[in-house]
Design an enzyme around this catalytic site. Sequence first.
Site, PDB file in Angstrom:
ATOM      1  CD  GLN A  46     -22.874  42.069  56.053  1.00  0.00           C
ATOM      2  OE1 GLN A  46     -21.848  41.598  56.539  1.00  0.00           O
ATOM      3  NE2 GLN A  46     -23.470  41.513  55.016  1.00  0.00           N
TER       4      GLN A  46
ATOM      5  CE  LYS B  46     -19.557  38.675  56.439  1.00  0.00           C
ATOM      6  NZ  LYS B  46     -20.056  39.741  55.599  1.00  0.00           N
TER       7      LYS B  46
ATOM      8  CG  ASP C  17     -16.347  42.236  51.850  1.00  0.00           C
ATOM      9  OD1 ASP C  17     -16.375  41.006  52.037  1.00  0.00           O
ATOM     10  OD2 ASP C  17     -17.203  43.025  52.298  1.00  0.00           O
TER      11      ASP C  17
END
Length: 281
Positions: free
Chosen positions: A97, A53, A120
């Site tokens: 995460q 990422k 997200d």
Amino acid sequence: MANIIDGKKISQEIKDELKAEVEGIKSRGEKVPCLAVIQVGNDPASTVYVSNKKKACEYIGIGSKSFELKEETTQDELLNLIDDLNNDDEVTGILVQLPVPKHIDEDLIIRRIDPKKDVDGFHPMSVGALLIGEKGFLSCTPAGVIQLLKRSGVEIAGKDCVVIGRSNIVGKPMSVLLLRENGTVTICHSKTKDLKEVCKRADILVVAIGKPKMIDASYIKEGAVVIDVGIHRMENGKLCGDVDYESAEKQASFITPVPGGVGPMTIAMLMKNCVEATKLF
Ligand code: NAD
């Protein structure tokens, strides 16, 4: 033999479009997107995802701030960091995460992220906005599947779309996105009767079951489009999906491989959300 939907190529196209967009943002002196990535503990798979990422941010020209917290970090410490980042004007997107260590309540963490920075797309506000068609961040993997279909010239409107799996991060948002594209959507899950018969009605079959190679040609109508969201590492070290590729590709008209299908799209769509974060709300 089916046409292969090349997720690596399509994700690269999207990243290049975003790179050009960010160059434009910078040249106009507008606010540059900046992603804060938080990792708690050092799960090796999470470390790889986080590093990918950060690399994608660098490629596109998005700023990134990295927070590598130790496994023993308390829930309150993590919540405080999220509060700080919610209030940090430079940070436009926040990503924790997952999974987080067991002593931390994942739902609480997801809900603490400001929905305006929820790149997200997991916050209940983002999920609700998706459901009623309001502006909000789209869950990255399902949004990636829609891009794969559109950029491969697959028409969704009016098609029988079957999604296998009803998880909050894949199956459910996937179904809603297909509905939004005017597909006629059926959702299958572990309690579905006659799974094979339902799948065989699909013009577009999206498979997100989490069971290696479960879906073979006998589940697929001739000429159907097959999207395999699954990822598994086999004993020989190679990756496979939820679809038995060798069997399915004989029956499908289009199919995604694993690796190189849906996988690369997730990060590309995360980057798209990061860029949109500066202008969405
Ligand atoms: P999950 O385990 O949360 O959900 C699986 C779903 O499949 C459940 O809703 C369940 O009802 C259904 N299911 C299980 N067994 C079934 C059966 N026999 N018949 C019909 N339905 C059945 O999984 P998930 O998080 O949605 O992930 C699904 C797959 O996608 C996994 O392989 C995961 O690794 C992969 N994944 C890939 C990406 C990516 O970026 N490519 C992202 C997320 C998940």
